[in-house]
Scaffold this motif. Structure first.
Motif, short mmCIF file in Angstrom:
data_model
loop_
_atom_site.label_atom_id
_atom_site.label_comp_id
_atom_site.label_asym_id
_atom_site.label_seq_id
_atom_site.Cartn_x
_atom_site.Cartn_y
_atom_site.Cartn_z
N LYS A 107 45.19 35.89 46.73
CA LYS A 107 44.56 37.21 46.73
C LYS A 107 44.46 37.77 45.31
O LYS A 107 43.47 38.42 44.95
N VAL A 108 45.47 37.53 44.52
CA VAL A 108 45.43 38.03 43.14
C VAL A 108 44.29 37.37 42.38
O VAL A 108 43.52 38.02 41.68
N VAL A 109 44.17 36.07 42.59
CA VAL A 109 43.07 35.34 41.93
C VAL A 109 41.73 35.89 42.40
O VAL A 109 40.82 36.14 41.60
N GLU A 110 41.61 36.12 43.70
CA GLU A 110 40.38 36.70 44.23
C GLU A 110 40.05 38.02 43.55
O GLU A 110 38.89 38.29 43.20
N HIS A 111 41.06 38.85 43.38
CA HIS A 111 40.81 40.15 42.75
C HIS A 111 40.40 40.00 41.29
O HIS A 111 39.63 40.81 40.78
N TYR A 112 40.90 38.99 40.65
CA TYR A 112 40.48 38.73 39.28
C TYR A 112 38.97 38.50 39.23
O TYR A 112 38.23 39.15 38.49
#
Ligand SMILES: Cc1ncc(C[n+]2csc(CCOP(=O)(O)OP(=O)(O)O)c2C)c(N)n1
Ligand SMILES: Cc1ncc(C[n+]2csc(CCOP(=O)(O)OP(=O)(O)O)c2C)c(N)n1
Ligand code: SF4
Ligand code: SF4
Ligand code: SF4
Ligand code: SF4
Ligand code: SF4
Ligand code: SF4
Ligand SMILES: [Mg+2]
Ligand SMILES: [Mg+2]
Lengths: 353, 108, 247, 177, 353, 247, 177, 108
Positions: free
Chosen positions: E336-341
């Motif tokens: 999810k963090v990568v997605e938000h990036y």
């Protein structure tokens, strides 16, 4: 004009709550709020409503929660340390989306503090001193009449969003007298569908814990959209705009008058809602704007952070300096506010954001 | 609050659907109950719901007729549950009284 | 065929999540039975303490509000003041009512508030894993009295019902046990007397229940019954401490 | 806008004086703000009230630049006289404020023996009203009749109409100084 | 490496306090903090120090104040609602500039909340939930070892400034185990000059109320200057920088690794002090920086405001977008963090400030 | 010429700011005298309640810490645990000790904490201007019981010393009055017994003082003495309720 | 970095299993994180623990992408098998997990009758150690001897050395599957 | 904390100055005390500090010899204070006991 009567802020605001249909009051004495409780102690009985002088502030907020969950208009009031004790209860009420009203007649200082007027609880009331994520609608009156009007409306707002509303008064505003017009008794609203009535058959709309993340986000969004309130004064062509609420905003108003008389382009934004912070107010000034000066009667400058966040949000193309004048343990004086204007303008003080 | 934001119409339809689902669930539960209940035949109408039993043995200790004993089966919640020897049961109801989990019912 | 005795309907369809042998099971059944008997199944509200009491949310039908730890008496006061016709009850552990909530509990008694307090005394903090409570018996081992409770350091256990009945002008106060059929039946009558007293408007009523917590006592359910009998009962006598009969 | 400060010991009626003048202002359809000094219960100490009135909205309710200071004791002069505007007034209770009290320049000083005058009309506690009478005479602000009428209405609203004559006498004795 | 031992966060932090010379502990059980109290309940007795299982959280903080004013090392610990109850006491301690330590093992949610791990008390702990103006130094560990190290040092920091230090732990950090090295017993520090010793002859350095405005301002300034702590990870050439503390910062670290492997210029600033917020950390990144993404495990996004305020302060020449990813009632996942990036980079989500 | 009797030296140079006829004046003098008599003038600490008690800051020399309203017993606990050799006292009003602080007051008694609680009972909240306290007499008029206290709504007044001495295993409990020379002398002996009990390490001691508050009672100081005699004494009997003599 | 999840009913020893493997990792000088599921006291329900170990600093302590899932009951497979990496392992307690349990594709499934095997070596509660034995055999991770040694050290540190032989037997019976 | 930030030197000097000022204040107060104390001559050494008196009249009510009465003067705090008729005073000390304000001292 015949109904204008000199009233003390604390008495006026309590009477306005009675007129707004308050069903239950629970509170504990604390100066400079005590007249509020004293007024309710006999007025509620006269109206056949409930008044409890609670054993402490924690009990008071929990009584209010009990009355509110039964769909009744309920409120509590306090000051500084007393409000600190209510924080856990406020968080519980938020979990169940209960509508109710609080009144904080702020006094200055940490710990026991003093009876001096202040705006030192801005952070706590707008950011929440209880556990978890939630928002409280915070209304900041600046005159006795506005105390009355906001209190009178507060229950409707609270019920509209099923949210807490806090009226952020100040020691001096509670103690001073101004002519005011007391509204008529409000027609009792229909009891809400979601209330406890003993049958256990109603949907209380508490939602499950799993829903809460979404719930608080949606509530934030919709309240931010609908409830921003403020008053702008001479902002159109202003170069430096004071941002101030409550009594300091009145001092700033005088300062703007003085500065304008001297040919200075000063203006004032007076937030009436501190949460949601009136972001939209900052879209109004013209391109002449050169900076904002947050004027607050506290020690560290608290609202200045919201002024800075808002400036960052609104002014994307350039750095918009935000100055802070925190007057400490007293109201600012017009003279000092004017001084800070010139100091900001002439680079004598540095912006804090 | 959210409901108020929907139109009355939607609220109505929504309520209907919820009511339907609840009814279906109740019926399903009813079926399950009947399924798990061992209606003790003979003179005694002592009914036990083995799915509720947590195997605490309070009933075993309390039964004046030493009529109750442990099975070595497990119910869906993973508990060892009890059984009743219907022959010696006198329907005194003490097991009902001491059971913390509402396992027993007595019918007339 | 009518069921004469059966798990109460207000218990709902989901089975309660209390541990095997937990006293909460009996207590909640007794309350449910009495509410039914008094025709109040459509007319009650709970103000719930924090502790294993929270489990009522999962199975006990009706209006229930989760209160902050220790404050159910205050919340119940708010409920009752605006709903004088409803039966308003607190349901709390000993820690909730007599430790963190001692102020609110005593003050409701002091005001003779027309509510009923049900206090489930398992002699420790159950939900949080078995720490010492103010009701923990002398010498008893808990997670925060690992060598056994040393009363010279912690003070002697308090007796809530005795304190309330002797110090405040309340309507009804009793303590019952739920470890034998006889005790359960007697305790049921206390529950009934307490709720009737509220319904009659006499004032504050309280029933304390001595309830086994085999999980945190670290013994089997059956042993926990013995423990109630041999350890708790001598220290916490059961019976009615205050009634308005003849008042 | 006018800014008036009434100051003295607790018990000298300086809060009431402010309210009486507020009533005069409100009866003239003005905006008014009355701000007291407040604190814990205990007796003694000093007190003051600030009254501001104006035809338009009132900004700061604080003491800022005083038009008229009514000083019922010496400490009040010490504390607030420096805030009095050039050309403003200080009404001094000369029964208590010592002769050698120092005052700022460019300010009009009016010495009124408030207690003496009040006692003379058998209203020993009416020194504050004597001061008000003197102030109305000296500074204008309101017509005498209207002022008197407002004062009496104020006490009537408080259920103290029985003192009407005594109060009027105190006011008059100040007015006729 | 022989002294590395698997320890549970809660036990490790409690033992570290014992080793740091804790003289007095007062607290009340609450999950997920209870092991802390349980550990002290027998360890303090073993060391001949004082432990009181208090009747409630309010009593606990006031006991701590009583011990602290006698110049002793004292602490309390709690979680969500329990911390809410301590707010009044925290404000009193601030008034008298008392040094002591608090530990908040955060749990998710308003009201009773849940036992889920969370960072939902950021606002309260950094802005103060008590009355008046004051600042608490807030330390945010991200590993069991760091819990130990910060706790071990915390009393020295508290005493240096005569200020409260709060260690902001998280449910999962308290419950998880990691190898850690326990430091030796600290030499007992000299009792401070200003303490109560019964003689009434010492200068307690409480200052008068009139001094307080100045005192809190000066303390703020000096603590902000000295105490900013953080860890930067691959920020030099970063275009988007995550800002995260505690456990989410570890998730972000993994995300940075993943993103770098994909050729993305991601970085991470991990504030170790939440107050004072590590403003200086934001001066380090190169000119490549295009935005900040605040990653927090709470519902509304709280630290993001400090990220925005800091961005406004540091980047004067251009608008620096600040994005928020609040993961709600759970830790964020690397995915999810990568997605938000990518969402931030590609304009799929809007900056919040 | 040695002064035999004189205003105590720990009272300091600034005269105390209590109102004319206020009971706090006598009480603080008695405490000062006894501290001196017991040789503890260099060895005491106060944990001060919020109320007119705050005034001790202005004139009573020695280590004094302003506590949050109602929590002095907790703060005193912290002080005493780390300073076992010092005499640790609370000084609080009835509202502070028995209303908002009831939990902390009772819990210090429950733990038999080795501190001394001094509770100045003027039957109302003095500092905030005279609101009803839990000690306000039936029928008594206050700012929040303007028609006189109606106990059917508010409950009956509580008796703190009786509650503590009967419910908890404390070392010493007494109530004294300060409205006549005889009562003052007797009350002085209670103060002494309480502090001696702490010094001996016996445990918790408490002295409640019936103290006039002419300001908020709205009567003259002389009348306030009569009021104590005629109204308070019949309701709040004086004497020693618990001692360890012969223990 | 390796990510292992041990999951089952409360009482099946899944927390301990995680700790035992953590000990193996720590004894190999690795960084380790053990994260339990935790909650209120009450009995029953499911439990799990996540173990991560690595030669370098460990980021997220959370379940992210599982290398090895040890599922002691059916619900554990349902809950976590979708998180198992391609090519990862699921060790299944085939005494309890039903035959018709569905598993993801591209994942290695190893069915171990943990309770049966444990009971056979007179250690009916040692099903978790059986699973560990099987896992070490199948997945490597640690040398057998070192693993056994760490396991026994773990129990010794807990003061439970007296079960050494029973535990070793359980491990061995899993290892020799 | 702040002190620690100063060098020891400064602290020392500072302490000296403070000590001096305190001493001067004490002496001044002493002088004032002597000034206001009416040392009653004759057989009785009853001393009264009129500046402390708040006029509550407790002593007047309690004196067994009706020796105390009110003056009509005011002290610096604005209170009416008392006076003692030394001729009838028997030095019983009751006035000392009942006075809330420490007005009386008795010398030997
Ligand atoms: C303010 C606050 N403090 C602490 C807790 C943690 N807590 C939850 S339940 C509990 C104790 C419960 O004990 P008891 O009331 O005896 O109930 P039981 O579980 O034994 O039935 C505690 C300390 C909390 N939820 N809130
Ligand atoms: C938390 C909190 N609540 C309320 C107050 C306001 N307050 C100050 S003193 C007081 C009552 C004091 O009454 P009492 O303890 O009887 O003392 P007295 O003044 O009568 O001597 C109150 C309510 C406060 N300071 N803090
Ligand atoms: S009804 Fe009586 S006899 Fe029958 S099983 Fe139950 S307890 Fe035994
Ligand atoms: S008492 Fe109930 S739960 Fe316990 S063993 Fe018997 S039937 Fe099962
Ligand atoms: S922990 Fe104890 S009180 Fe709680 S449910 Fe289990 S047995 Fe009952
Ligand atoms: S208000 Fe009452 S208690 Fe307070 S100082 Fe005055 S007389 Fe004493
Ligand atoms: S000493 Fe005795 S006789 Fe003399 S004035 Fe005092 S009370 Fe009266
Ligand atoms: S008792 Fe003391 S204060 Fe009162 S009148 Fe006599 S001397 Fe003065
Ligand atoms: Mg319990
Ligand atoms: Mg009082």
């Amino acid at each position: 004009m015949s109904t204008r009567k000199m009233m003390k802020g604390n008495i006026a605001v309590a009477e306005a709550a009675v007129r707004a249909g308050l069903d239950f009051y629970g509170g504990y004495p604390i100066t400079p709020q005590t007249e509020v409780l004293e007024h309710f102690s006999y007025r509620m009985a006269q109206e056949g409503r409930s008044f409890v002088q609670a054993e402490n502030e924690i009990a008071a907020i929990n009584m209010v929660i009990g009355a509110s969950v039964c769909g009744r208009r309920a409120m509590t009031s306090s000051s500084g340390p007393g409000m600190a004790l209510k924080q856990e209860g406020i968080s519980y009420a938020a979990r169940y989306s209960l509508p109710y009203v609080m009144l904080n007649v702020q006094r200055w200082g940490t710990g026991l503090g003093s009876l001096d007027t202040s705006q030192c609880d801005y952070w706590r009331e707008t950011r929440g001193g209880g556990n978890g994520d939630y928002n409280t609608i915070v209304l900041a009156p600046s005159t006795v009449q506005e105390l009355v009007d906001l209190m009178y409306e507060s229950f409707d707002i609270a019920e509209k969003y099923r949210n807490a509303v806090l009226i952020l008064s100040e020691a001096a505003l509670g103690q001073m007298m101004e002519p005011c017009i007391m509204p008529d008794y409000k027609k009792a609203p229909k009891l809400p569908e979601w209330r406890f009535d003993g049958t256990g058959k109603r949907d209380h709309g508490f939602g499950s814990q799993t829903d809460m993340t979404d719930t608080v986000r949606k509530k934030r969004e919709i309240m931010q959209k609908n409830e921003q309130r403020w008053e702008s004064y001479m902002t159109d062509d202003a170069e430096y705009i004071f941002v101030a609420f409550g009594l300091p905003s009145r001092v700033c108003r005088d300062a703007v008058g003085k500065l304008r008389a001297d040919g200075e382009k000063a203006g004032l934004i007076r937030p009436v809602t501190l949460w949601p912070f009136p972001v939209n107010a900052f879209k109004e000034p013209g391109s002449s704007i050169k900076g904002f000066i947050s004027v607050e009667s506290n020690d560290l400058g608290q609202m200045v952070e919201d002024v800075a966040l808002t400036s960052k949000l609104i002014f994307r193309d350039r750095a918009m300096p935000v100055y802070s004048y925190a007057s400490g343990r007293a109201l600012p004086s017009v003279r000092k506010v004017v001084e800070h204007y010139y100091a900001a303008k002439n680079g004598k003080i540095k912006e804090v954001f | 609050m959210y409901k108020k934001m929907l139109t009355d119409k939607i609220v109505h339809v929504y309520n209907l659907i919820v009511a339907c689902i609840l009814k279906i669930i109740r019926v399903l539960i009813q079926i399950r109950l009947v399924f798990v209940q061992e209606v003790l035949k003979g003179m005694g109408n002592l009914i036990i719901d083995r799915e509720r039993c947590k195997g605490c043995r309070f009933c075993i200790a309390a039964c004046p007729k030493e009529t109750i004993s442990m099975t070595d089966e497990f119910n869906k919640s993973g508990y060892n549950f009890i059984q009743v020897n219907r022959d010696s049961c006198i329907l005194c109801g003490i097991c009902y009284t001491v059971c913390p989990d509402g396992v027993f019912s007595i019918e007339e | 065929m009518a069921k004469l005795k059966k798990a109460p309907a207000v218990w709902g369809d989901t089975h309660h999540p209390f541990c095997a042998g937990c006293g909460h099971g009996i207590v909640t059944r007794l309350i449910a039975e009495v509410l039914e008997e008094l025709g109040q199944l459509d007319n009650f509200m709970f103000s719930l303490g924090v502790g294993c009491s929270c489990n009522l949310h999962h199975f006990f039908r009706g209006d229930k509000m989760q209160c902050a730890h220790g404050r159910p008496a205050a919340m119940a006061t708010g409920m009752k003041r605006v709903s004088p016709e409803s039966v308003v009850m607190t349901y709390q552990g000993d820690g909730d009512a007599a430790v963190i909530g001692i102020a609110e509990t005593l003050n409701a008694a002091y005001r003779n508030e027309k509510i009923t307090a049900f206090v489930i005394n398992n002699a420790l903090f159950g939900m949080t894993g078995g720490q010492m409570s103010w009701t923990t018996l002398p010498g008893m081992k808990t997670k925060t009295s690992v060598k056994g409770r040393d009363c010279s350091l912690t003070g002697d256990p308090i007796k809530l019902v005795e304190m309330i009945s002797s110090q405040f002008n309340v309507a009804y106060a009793a303590r019952g046990a739920v470890h034998t059929a006889k005790d359960i039946n007697r305790t049921r009558s206390y529950v009934k007397n307490a709720l009737e007293s509220q319904i009659k408007g006499e004032g504050y009523s309280i029933v304390e229940f001595l309830a086994p917590c085999p999980t945190n006592w670290g013994i089997s359910p059956i042993d926990s019954l013995k423990w109630v009998d041999e350890k708790m009962l001598p220290f916490y006598p059961t019976g009615e401490f205050k009634t308005r009969k003849g008042d | 806008m006018k800014e008036l400060v009434f100051s003295g010991f607790g018990g000298q009626g300086v809060l009431t004086a402010g309210l009486v003048v507020s009533q005069m202002a409100i009866d003239s359809d003005k905006e008014v703000t009355w701000m007291p000094a407040y604190g814990p219960t205990m007796r003694g100490g000093t007190a003051h009230s600030v009254v501001k009135f104006s035809d338009s909205i009132i900004g700061s309710p604080n003491m800022e630049e005083i038009d008229i200071l009514v000083a019922m004791n010496g400490p009040s002069v010490d504390a607030y006289s420096s805030l009095v505007k050039e050309g403003g007034y200080i009404i001094v209770n000369s029964d208590i404020v010592p002769e050698n009290q120092v005052y700022p320049e460019n300010v009009n000083i009016l010495k009124v023996p408030c207690i003496t005058l009040a006692s003379r009309v058998s209203n020993p506690k009416g020194g504050n009203l004597v001061a008000i009478g003197a102030m109305i005479k000296k500074c204008g602000l309101f017509e005498k009749d209207e002022a008197l009428c407002s004062m009496n209405r104020f006490f009537m609203d408080k259920g103290k109409d029985k003192f009407r004559e005594l109060n009027t006498a105190a006011f008059e004795s100040g007015y006729s100084i």
